[in-house]
Motif scaffolding. Structure first.
Motif, PDB file in Angstrom:
ATOM      1  N   LYS A   1       0.699   7.976  20.668  1.00 57.18           N
ATOM      2  CA  LYS A   1       1.986   7.227  20.664  1.00 57.18           C
ATOM      3  C   LYS A   1       2.079   6.142  19.776  1.00 57.18           C
ATOM      4  CE  LYS A   1       3.145   9.233  25.162  1.00 57.18           C
ATOM      5  NZ  LYS A   1       3.646   8.705  26.736  1.00 57.18           N
ATOM      6  N   ASP A   2       1.166   5.165  19.944  1.00 55.38           N
ATOM      7  CA  ASP A   2       1.286   4.016  19.015  1.00 55.38           C
ATOM      8  C   ASP A   2       1.157   4.382  17.417  1.00 55.38           C
ATOM      9  OD1 ASP A   2       1.465   2.720  21.430  1.00 55.38           O
ATOM     10  OD2 ASP A   2      -0.649   1.856  21.553  1.00 55.38           O
ATOM     11  N   LEU A   3       0.439   5.464  17.203  1.00 53.94           N
ATOM     12  CA  LEU A   3       0.286   5.707  15.951  1.00 53.94           C
ATOM     13  C   LEU A   3       1.475   6.388  15.377  1.00 53.94           C
ATOM     14  CD1 LEU A   3      -3.458   7.540  15.797  1.00 53.94           C
ATOM     15  CD2 LEU A   3      -2.580   5.353  14.704  1.00 53.94           C
ATOM     16  N   LYS A   4       2.063   7.142  16.339  1.00 53.78           N
ATOM     17  CA  LYS A   4       3.400   7.880  15.779  1.00 53.78           C
ATOM     18  C   LYS A   4       4.420   6.758  15.282  1.00 53.78           C
ATOM     19  CE  LYS A   4       6.618  11.471  17.160  1.00 53.78           C
ATOM     20  NZ  LYS A   4       6.795  12.543  18.071  1.00 53.78           N
ATOM     21  N   MET A   5       4.428   5.525  16.046  1.00 54.10           N
ATOM     22  CA  MET A   5       5.454   4.505  15.812  1.00 54.10           C
ATOM     23  C   MET A   5       4.914   3.350  15.113  1.00 54.10           C
ATOM     24  SD  MET A   5       7.915   5.947  17.635  1.00 54.10           S
ATOM     25  CE  MET A   5       9.007   4.574  17.841  1.00 54.10           C
ATOM     26  N   HIS A   6       3.779   3.413  14.470  1.00 51.97           N
ATOM     27  CA  HIS A   6       3.012   2.476  13.743  1.00 51.97           C
ATOM     28  C   HIS A   6       4.094   2.118  12.317  1.00 51.97           C
ATOM     29  CE1 HIS A   6       0.501  -0.167  11.491  1.00 51.97           C
ATOM     30  NE2 HIS A   6      -0.430  -0.232  12.588  1.00 51.97           N
ATOM     31  N   PRO A   7       4.440   0.916  12.150  1.00 47.93           N
ATOM     32  CA  PRO A   7       5.291   0.486  11.014  1.00 47.93           C
ATOM     33  C   PRO A   7       4.931   0.739   9.638  1.00 47.93           C
ATOM     34  CG  PRO A   7       4.660  -1.332  11.974  1.00 47.93           C
ATOM     35  CD  PRO A   7       4.200  -0.385  13.005  1.00 47.93           C
ATOM     36  N   THR A   8       3.503   0.716   9.454  1.00 54.59           N
ATOM     37  CA  THR A   8       3.050   0.737   8.078  1.00 54.59           C
ATOM     38  C   THR A   8       1.852   1.654   7.804  1.00 54.59           C
ATOM     39  OG1 THR A   8       0.948  -0.779   9.031  1.00 54.59           O
ATOM     40  CG2 THR A   8       3.443  -1.803   7.866  1.00 54.59           C
ATOM     41  N   ILE A   9       1.486   2.571   8.920  1.00 58.25           N
ATOM     42  CA  ILE A   9       0.632   3.795   8.775  1.00 58.25           C
ATOM     43  C   ILE A   9       1.209   5.071   8.701  1.00 58.25           C
ATOM     44  CG2 ILE A   9      -1.634   4.904   9.354  1.00 58.25           C
ATOM     45  CD1 ILE A   9      -2.420   2.215  10.405  1.00 58.25           C
ATOM     46  N   ASP A  10       1.455   5.751   7.826  1.00 59.92           N
ATOM     47  CA  ASP A  10       2.171   6.948   7.994  1.00 59.92           C
ATOM     48  C   ASP A  10       1.123   8.150   8.428  1.00 59.92           C
ATOM     49  OD1 ASP A  10       3.602   9.367   7.394  1.00 59.92           O
ATOM     50  OD2 ASP A  10       4.218   9.240   5.536  1.00 59.92           O
ATOM     51  N   CYS A  11       1.295   8.586   9.716  1.00 59.93           N
ATOM     52  CA  CYS A  11       0.393   9.420  10.065  1.00 59.93           C
ATOM     53  C   CYS A  11       0.913  10.857  10.316  1.00 59.93           C
ATOM     54  CB  CYS A  11      -0.045   9.002  11.411  1.00 59.93           C
ATOM     55  SG  CYS A  11      -0.638   7.362  11.776  1.00 59.93           S
ATOM     56  N   PHE A  12       2.071  11.164   9.300  1.00 63.35           N
ATOM     57  CA  PHE A  12       2.648  12.491   9.678  1.00 63.35           C
ATOM     58  C   PHE A  12       1.697  13.473   9.073  1.00 63.35           C
ATOM     59  CE2 PHE A  12       5.621  15.740   8.165  1.00 63.35           C
ATOM     60  CZ  PHE A  12       6.319  15.880   9.348  1.00 63.35           C
TER      61      PHE A  12
ATOM     62  N   GLY B   1      -5.920   8.523   5.918  1.00 61.65           N
ATOM     63  CA  GLY B   1      -6.825   8.792   6.870  1.00 61.65           C
ATOM     64  C   GLY B   1      -7.856   7.596   7.279  1.00 61.65           C
ATOM     65  N   HIS B   2      -8.037   7.081   6.127  1.00 61.43           N
ATOM     66  CA  HIS B   2      -8.979   5.715   6.319  1.00 61.43           C
ATOM     67  C   HIS B   2      -8.371   4.786   7.228  1.00 61.43           C
ATOM     68  CE1 HIS B   2      -6.168   4.964   3.079  1.00 61.43           C
ATOM     69  NE2 HIS B   2      -6.672   3.745   2.948  1.00 61.43           N
ATOM     70  N   MET B   3      -6.989   4.779   7.019  1.00 60.22           N
ATOM     71  CA  MET B   3      -6.237   3.505   7.951  1.00 60.22           C
ATOM     72  C   MET B   3      -6.115   4.048   9.549  1.00 60.22           C
ATOM     73  SD  MET B   3      -3.326   2.892   5.136  1.00 60.22           S
ATOM     74  CE  MET B   3      -2.467   1.321   6.126  1.00 60.22           C
ATOM     75  N   VAL B   4      -6.076   5.476   9.559  1.00 58.46           N
ATOM     76  CA  VAL B   4      -5.844   5.988  11.045  1.00 58.46           C
ATOM     77  C   VAL B   4      -7.292   5.710  11.816  1.00 58.46           C
ATOM     78  CG1 VAL B   4      -5.420   8.084  12.203  1.00 58.46           C
ATOM     79  CG2 VAL B   4      -4.226   7.479  10.476  1.00 58.46           C
ATOM     80  N   ALA B   5      -8.389   6.115  10.828  1.00 58.94           N
ATOM     81  CA  ALA B   5      -9.534   6.000  11.576  1.00 58.94           C
ATOM     82  C   ALA B   5     -10.086   4.648  12.025  1.00 58.94           C
ATOM     83  CB  ALA B   5     -10.909   6.642  10.595  1.00 58.94           C
ATOM     84  N   LYS B   6      -9.779   3.727  11.157  1.00 58.78           N
ATOM     85  CA  LYS B   6      -9.845   2.318  11.573  1.00 58.78           C
ATOM     86  C   LYS B   6      -9.166   1.784  12.785  1.00 58.78           C
ATOM     87  CE  LYS B   6     -11.750   0.765   7.030  1.00 58.78           C
ATOM     88  NZ  LYS B   6     -11.750  -0.241   6.227  1.00 58.78           N
ATOM     89  N   LYS B   7      -7.806   2.228  12.794  1.00 66.07           N
ATOM     90  CA  LYS B   7      -6.780   1.815  13.483  1.00 66.07           C
ATOM     91  C   LYS B   7      -7.451   2.446  15.077  1.00 66.07           C
ATOM     92  CE  LYS B   7      -2.932  -0.109  14.999  1.00 66.07           C
ATOM     93  NZ  LYS B   7      -3.001  -1.643  15.008  1.00 66.07           N
ATOM     94  N   VAL B   8      -7.872   3.540  14.967  1.00 67.96           N
ATOM     95  CA  VAL B   8      -8.199   4.179  16.346  1.00 67.96           C
ATOM     96  C   VAL B   8      -9.622   3.353  16.643  1.00 67.96           C
ATOM     97  CG1 VAL B   8      -9.171   6.113  17.431  1.00 67.96           C
ATOM     98  CG2 VAL B   8      -7.307   6.196  15.929  1.00 67.96           C
TER      99      VAL B   8
ATOM    100  N   GLU C   1       0.665  -1.268  -0.140  1.00 65.72           N
ATOM    101  CA  GLU C   1       0.198  -0.029   0.065  1.00 65.72           C
ATOM    102  C   GLU C   1       0.955   1.200  -0.031  1.00 65.72           C
ATOM    103  OE1 GLU C   1      -2.493  -0.143   3.260  1.00 65.72           O
ATOM    104  OE2 GLU C   1      -3.552  -2.125   2.794  1.00 65.72           O
ATOM    105  N   PRO C   2       0.497   2.384  -0.373  1.00 65.71           N
ATOM    106  CA  PRO C   2       1.028   3.637  -0.341  1.00 65.71           C
ATOM    107  C   PRO C   2       1.606   3.814   1.300  1.00 65.71           C
ATOM    108  CG  PRO C   2      -1.077   4.024  -1.546  1.00 65.71           C
ATOM    109  CD  PRO C   2      -0.834   2.581  -1.146  1.00 65.71           C
ATOM    110  N   GLY C   3       2.917   4.291   1.333  1.00 64.97           N
ATOM    111  CA  GLY C   3       3.412   4.427   2.478  1.00 64.97           C
ATOM    112  C   GLY C   3       3.837   3.214   3.505  1.00 64.97           C
ATOM    113  N   GLU C   4       3.982   2.145   2.545  1.00 67.07           N
ATOM    114  CA  GLU C   4       4.276   0.936   3.255  1.00 67.07           C
ATOM    115  C   GLU C   4       5.639   0.592   2.460  1.00 67.07           C
ATOM    116  OE1 GLU C   4       2.836  -3.543   4.252  1.00 67.07           O
ATOM    117  OE2 GLU C   4       1.691  -2.494   2.513  1.00 67.07           O
TER     118      GLU C   4
ATOM    119  N   ASP D   1      -1.724  13.277  12.351  1.00 70.15           N
ATOM    120  CA  ASP D   1      -1.244  14.488  11.830  1.00 70.15           C
ATOM    121  C   ASP D   1      -0.114  15.183  12.790  1.00 70.15           C
ATOM    122  OD1 ASP D   1      -3.494  15.350  10.180  1.00 70.15           O
ATOM    123  OD2 ASP D   1      -4.767  15.181  12.016  1.00 70.15           O
ATOM    124  N   PHE D   2       1.055  14.306  13.131  1.00 72.68           N
ATOM    125  CA  PHE D   2       2.430  14.753  13.602  1.00 72.68           C
ATOM    126  C   PHE D   2       3.007  15.858  13.088  1.00 72.68           C
ATOM    127  CE2 PHE D   2       1.212  10.240  14.807  1.00 72.68           C
ATOM    128  CZ  PHE D   2       1.253  10.386  16.224  1.00 72.68           C
TER     129      PHE D   2
END
Length: 486
Positions: free
Chosen positions: A194-205, A106-113, A14-17, A299-300
């Motif tokens: 904090k977990d989102l910031k360190m997530h290996p496959t979801i770019d939350c920047f 954003g779709h990946m972040v929303a589902k992760k949360v 996926e994009p960002g992976e 949105d880091f």
């Protein structure tokens, strides 16, 4: 918000992976991590808690709740939703949430949360209970820190957690469950970010999500809000008329307290000339990313400049006059007032169709009010507070479906429902008569709904949560293709 999600067929990524993170996800013998199955259609990870009893995350209903989401015209549906009955193994407790993602992932972040917040909150509640038993929690429900912990540098979220009590001035009116639950929710949101910031496959920047959640335990209601999704309560007044009570505040950047915090952290808040009503958050020395909310998960790129993921938490004691609660993303609230939403839910043919009725009416309202704009994703969760047999009937309303009018006038008052002249209704609505009329709920959600193609697919997007990607990102994200992510 919408996003065109894609997967590279040659690499299966996926994009960002990156290659390393993909290999890490695939390896279960060397690293000890099991590969998680992908939900390629939605773009998120399918968590192991998907089959938990009493947990609803897709369109459907139960005896006490219904939920429905519909993709807008901007791309992949970036909204997520949740109803979790018997939360924390308590028969009287239910957890509900709506999460509105934005940005490239954003779709990946929303589902992760959505997938991690309930379990994280449950764990924090257990830790808080154990700390209480061991005398490690003060009278306000907050954990007592050791000397070493107090000397550690705290994050901005931790600072605002301490400075954001937002308690009722009369603490004696608050139930015993509130303060521990509030503390657990604050800690859970902090941990998830904090977990989102360190997530290996979801770019939350430059991707994130809003979150509006409620925990109902008996007659006690706790609502937490991050961003601009909204919770509204439908209740009866002294005349037995249905009224709407907004339970949350839309945390926009132009709110005085939010703007002051952002500016104190060197972030900037201003609106563009072509959308003066939409205040946005910008980096100190760059006209990006232009985030249209003051709080969000992820949105880091803005987390050092005033954006926080601390929820605004409120308590309410429910009464027998309270009927139901509506949680919805801003795609609904951009075109419908609180009162209109409450009336649509109350007049739905059945409880199981109430959420869909509101979403379908919002979609129709987008086409009428903003015919040249791409409508946003619309998501609704409705929690019914009373038994269907015990619902108080409004003597001023008939049992048949109530007529709900959609006005295309921007100056209409909040909650006011007026008649719509058919000259102002697009031909796509299927209206042929030239006399004054009103559109019933059934007409709104049935006329040309499935087989009709919207003629404004290439129209302008009315409001994007995120406007641009900072220039210092990779060349792939700097390319002109980022516009399809908004």
């Amino acid at each position: 918000m919408g996003l065109c999600h894609s997967v590279d067929r040659t690499t299966g990524k996926e994009p960002g992976e990156t290659s390393s993170t993909a290999e890490l996800a695939d390896d279960r013998s060397g690293s000890g991590r099991w590969r998680r199955p992908r939900d390629l259609k939605g773009g998120g990870e399918v968590e192991g808690v998907q089959e938990v009893s009493g947990r609803l995350i897709s369109n459907g209903s139960s005896e006490i709740a219904c939920l429905y989401t519909q993709q807008g015209k901007k791309g992949t549906n970036q909204d997520a939703m949740l109803v979790f009955e018997n939360f924390c193994s308590r028969n009287d407790t239910v957890f509900c949430g709506v999460f509105d993602g934005h940005g490239p992932f954003g779709h990946m972040v929303a589902k992760k949360v959505r997938d991690t917040l309930p379990s994280t909150l449950s764990t924090q509640l257990k830790l808080t209970s154990e700390s209480e038993q061991n005398g490690l929690v003060d009278e306000k429900g907050f954990q007592i820190k050791s000397t070493e912990e107090e000397e550690c540098v705290t994050t901005m979220d931790e600072q605002w957690c301490d400075l954001n009590p937002n308690e009722n001035s009369d603490e004696q009116l608050l139930p015993e469950m509130y303060l521990p639950l509030k503390h657990a929710l604050l800690k859970s949101c902090q941990q998830i970010d904090k977990d989102l910031k360190m997530h290996p496959t979801i770019d939350c920047f430059c991707s994130g999500t809003t979150s509006v959640t409620l925990i109902k335990q008996g007659e006690d209601l706790v609502v937490g809000n991050i961003g601009d999704s909204r919770a509204v309560l439908a209740t009866r007044d002294q005349d037995n008329a249905l009224v709407a009570v907004q339970l949350t505040v839309d945390l926009k950047p132009d709110l005085p307290s939010e703007s002051a915090r952002i500016q104190k952290c060197k972030g900037r808040v201003f609106a563009l000339q072509d959308e003066p009503e939409v205040a946005r958050v910008w980096l100190p020395n760059s006209d990006s990313p232009g985030l249209a909310m003051a709080r969000a998960f992820g949105d880091f790129c803005l987390k050092d400049y005033g954006l926080i993921s601390v929820p605004d938490i409120n308590y309410r004691r429910l009464t027998e006059r309270d009927q139901f609660i509506v949680l919805a993303s801003d795609g609904v609230w951009d075109v419908l007032s609180n009162k209109e939403a409450v009336d649509i839910i109350a007049s739905a043919p059945s409880r199981s169709t109430a959420a869909r009725a509101l979403v379908d009416t919002a979609v129709r309202s987008w086409r009428i009010k903003y015919p040249t704009s791409k409508n946003d994703d619309c998501t609704v969760v409705c929690l019914f507070l009373r038994d269907a047999s015990n619902v108080i009937k409004d003597s001023h309303k008939e049992d048949s479906v109530e007529s709900v009018s959609l006005s295309n006038k921007e100056e209409e008052k909040e909650g006011e429902i007026v008649q719509v002249k058919e000259e102002s209704i697009p031909k796509s609505c299927g209206v042929e008569s030239k006399m004054m009329t009103t559109m019933t709920l059934a007409e709104c959600i049935s006329v040309a709904q499935d087989d009709e193609e919207w003629s404004a697919l290439e129209g302008l997007t009315r409001v994007n949560s995120l406007l641009s990607i900072p220039r210092f990102l990779s060349s792939e994200l700097r390319s002109s293709s980022w516009r399809k992510w908004l």
